[in-house]
Design a protein around this motif. Sequence first.
Motif, PDB file in Angstrom:
ATOM      1  N   UNK A  85       1.377  -0.899  -0.050  1.00  7.14           N
ATOM      2  CA  UNK A  85       0.360   0.323   0.202  1.00  7.14           C
ATOM      3  C   UNK A  85       0.631   1.407  -0.112  1.00  7.14           C
ATOM      4  N   UNK A  86       1.634   1.423   0.433  1.00  9.68           N
ATOM      5  CA  UNK A  86       2.900   2.296   1.041  1.00  9.68           C
ATOM      6  C   UNK A  86       3.747   2.735  -1.118  1.00  9.68           C
ATOM      7  N   UNK A  87       3.872   1.602  -1.514  1.00  9.25           N
ATOM      8  CA  UNK A  87       4.475   1.915  -2.683  1.00  9.25           C
ATOM      9  C   UNK A  87       3.282   1.990  -3.862  1.00  9.25           C
ATOM     10  N   UNK A  88       2.626   1.791  -3.567  1.00  6.76           N
ATOM     11  CA  UNK A  88       1.261   1.596  -4.343  1.00  6.76           C
ATOM     12  C   UNK A  88       1.255   3.629  -4.328  1.00  6.76           C
ATOM     13  N   UNK A  89       0.882   4.224  -3.067  1.00  4.92           N
ATOM     14  CA  UNK A  89       0.520   4.973  -2.586  1.00  4.92           C
ATOM     15  C   UNK A  89       1.161   6.570  -3.066  1.00  4.92           C
ATOM     16  N   UNK A  90       2.894   5.895  -2.709  1.00  7.48           N
ATOM     17  CA  UNK A  90       3.901   6.729  -3.006  1.00  7.48           C
ATOM     18  C   UNK A  90       3.690   7.025  -4.866  1.00  7.48           C
ATOM     19  N   UNK A  91       4.132   5.653  -5.419  1.00  4.11           N
ATOM     20  CA  UNK A  91       3.479   5.893  -7.250  1.00  4.11           C
ATOM     21  C   UNK A  91       2.519   7.198  -7.739  1.00  4.11           C
ATOM     22  N   UNK A  92       1.535   7.144  -7.015  1.00  5.24           N
ATOM     23  CA  UNK A  92       0.144   7.064  -7.062  1.00  5.24           C
ATOM     24  C   UNK A  92       0.605   8.750  -7.372  1.00  5.24           C
ATOM     25  N   UNK A  93       0.996   9.461  -6.068  1.00  5.01           N
ATOM     26  CA  UNK A  93       1.549  10.845  -5.528  1.00  5.01           C
ATOM     27  C   UNK A  93       2.385  11.485  -6.929  1.00  5.01           C
ATOM     28  N   UNK A  94       3.409  10.360  -7.231  1.00  2.68           N
ATOM     29  CA  UNK A  94       4.051  11.395  -7.547  1.00  2.68           C
ATOM     30  C   UNK A  94       3.737  11.320  -9.195  1.00  2.68           C
ATOM     31  N   UNK A  95       3.181  10.173 -10.191  1.00  2.00           N
ATOM     32  CA  UNK A  95       2.377   9.710 -10.991  1.00  2.00           C
ATOM     33  C   UNK A  95       1.543  11.020 -11.249  1.00  2.00           C
ATOM     34  N   UNK A  96       0.313  11.476 -10.012  1.00  3.51           N
ATOM     35  CA  UNK A  96      -0.126  12.599 -10.422  1.00  3.51           C
ATOM     36  C   UNK A  96       0.121  14.198 -10.387  1.00  3.51           C
ATOM     37  N   UNK A  97       1.554  14.147  -9.946  1.00 10.80           N
ATOM     38  CA  UNK A  97       1.971  15.354  -9.721  1.00 10.80           C
ATOM     39  C   UNK A  97       3.046  15.755 -11.131  1.00 10.80           C
ATOM     40  N   UNK A  98       3.311  14.494 -11.217  1.00 12.76           N
ATOM     41  CA  UNK A  98       3.916  14.449 -13.039  1.00 12.76           C
ATOM     42  C   UNK A  98       3.179  15.116 -14.269  1.00 12.76           C
ATOM     43  N   UNK A  99       1.766  14.586 -14.165  1.00 16.48           N
ATOM     44  CA  UNK A  99       1.336  15.149 -14.924  1.00 16.48           C
ATOM     45  C   UNK A  99       0.749  16.182 -14.937  1.00 16.48           C
ATOM     46  N   UNK A 100      -0.081  16.617 -13.637  1.00 19.13           N
ATOM     47  CA  UNK A 100      -0.210  17.921 -13.643  1.00 19.13           C
ATOM     48  C   UNK A 100       0.405  18.484 -13.903  1.00 19.13           C
ATOM     49  N   UNK A 101       1.476  18.725 -13.367  1.00 20.12           N
ATOM     50  CA  UNK A 101       2.656  19.585 -13.468  1.00 20.12           C
ATOM     51  C   UNK A 101       3.255  20.130 -14.845  1.00 20.12           C
ATOM     52  N   UNK A 102       3.220  18.414 -15.655  1.00 24.09           N
ATOM     53  CA  UNK A 102       3.977  19.084 -17.021  1.00 24.09           C
ATOM     54  C   UNK A 102       2.438  19.562 -17.662  1.00 24.09           C
ATOM     55  N   UNK A 103       1.168  19.461 -17.541  1.00 25.94           N
ATOM     56  CA  UNK A 103       0.173  19.942 -18.170  1.00 25.94           C
ATOM     57  C   UNK A 103       0.122  21.787 -17.920  1.00 25.94           C
ATOM     58  N   UNK A 104       0.641  21.813 -16.807  1.00 28.49           N
ATOM     59  CA  UNK A 104       0.538  23.291 -15.953  1.00 28.49           C
ATOM     60  C   UNK A 104       1.679  24.002 -16.834  1.00 28.49           C
ATOM     61  N   UNK A 105       2.833  23.776 -17.336  1.00 25.18           N
ATOM     62  CA  UNK A 105       4.388  24.585 -17.139  1.00 25.18           C
ATOM     63  C   UNK A 105       5.401  23.385 -18.501  1.00 25.18           C
ATOM     64  N   UNK A 106       6.252  24.237 -18.493  1.00 25.61           N
ATOM     65  CA  UNK A 106       6.719  23.371 -19.602  1.00 25.61           C
ATOM     66  C   UNK A 106       7.954  22.162 -19.117  1.00 25.61           C
ATOM     67  N   UNK A 107       7.670  20.853 -20.236  1.00 27.95           N
ATOM     68  CA  UNK A 107       8.626  19.571 -19.706  1.00 27.95           C
ATOM     69  C   UNK A 107       9.471  19.972 -19.319  1.00 27.95           C
ATOM     70  N   UNK A 108      10.534  21.125 -19.918  1.00 26.40           N
ATOM     71  CA  UNK A 108      11.761  20.935 -19.680  1.00 26.40           C
ATOM     72  C   UNK A 108      11.758  21.690 -18.230  1.00 26.40           C
TER      73      UNK A 108
END
Length: 336
Positions: A85-108
């Motif tokens: 559960x801990x690993x799944x929660x951590x990966x979910x957080x990073x995945x959601x944060x990455x996708x949202x951030x990439x849609x808000x600002x530059x990929x670079x």
Amino acid sequence: MAPPPVPLRARLTAIAGALVLSPDTMLMRLTKMQTSSRWHHSFSFVFYRGAGRLLLLPPLWMLAHRASPNAFTQVARRVGYRRLLGGAALYTIQNMAFIVAANLTYVASVLAILATGPLFAAAASKVFLKEHVPKHTWIASGTCAVCVAVIYSDSFVGDRDVGDTGDTGDEISTSTHVLGNTIALLVPIALALFWTVCKSSPENDMIASLSLSGHIGSTIAACVVFGAGQGNALLPVEKDNSTSLLALIGQTVSVAIAFALLTVGAKDVPSAEVSLIMLIELFLGPTLVWLAVGEMPTWRVWVGSGGVLIAMAVESAVGVFEERKDARETLPGAAI
């Protein structure tokens, strides 16, 4: 005593994962969904990526190990519910944060902020796993932090020159740039902790945790999209010769395979080095996005990203040299 050498197969597996992951942001930019909201656009990606991990990883694991569904279940049980559960929660957080951030600002900009991963990974390994962290890793991490600060400063410059967003058609304002960079900082923290969880039980396979994260992510995304009455956000646009549909399928499959490879490699590769290997995407990602849609960040983002690349190249060269030196010194008869 010097740390044990990293198996070549493990390092190559992690590198292969990083290479498969590199076109990810380009595919994100090529995918257009039936919504004008950046947030719902982001969560549509979260939904499909999560579904991809949930549906693809178990059969891929069973195929690779020539095992039955029951064997996959036993592997999940051996991991333990806390790590699972801990690993799944951590990966979910990073995945959601990455996708949202990439849609808000530059990929670079987002990919360069991932450069702080070695700092967090090294700290997590030192604190939780008591792993040896070489001095050059700390120096490289500090250098990356300074470079990321340069990128982040681009958000607060009063006369900031807005970069070229190319064919995306969406101007990246100062407010979205600030928010995107801030959300992006969650990615290296959560990802470093995820790799540390993987390393805490190297004898167990964390693929089950990665698959579970897909269920969590797709469920959260569905609640967000349908809760806002934006069900169409889950549908790609139809008037682009199926480009969006193909890009959506491509990113869903490639991300699942990439992180499966990275997770397997993380069992034997030090957490800090896994974060460093993932920086391959820092060079290839923005380049592919520029070639695909013409997105051109501001000069501060390029300066910071270039500094990160140089720091990582030097760190990697020093790491390989020291590992070979330690291997020679441990050979019988090496010292006469």
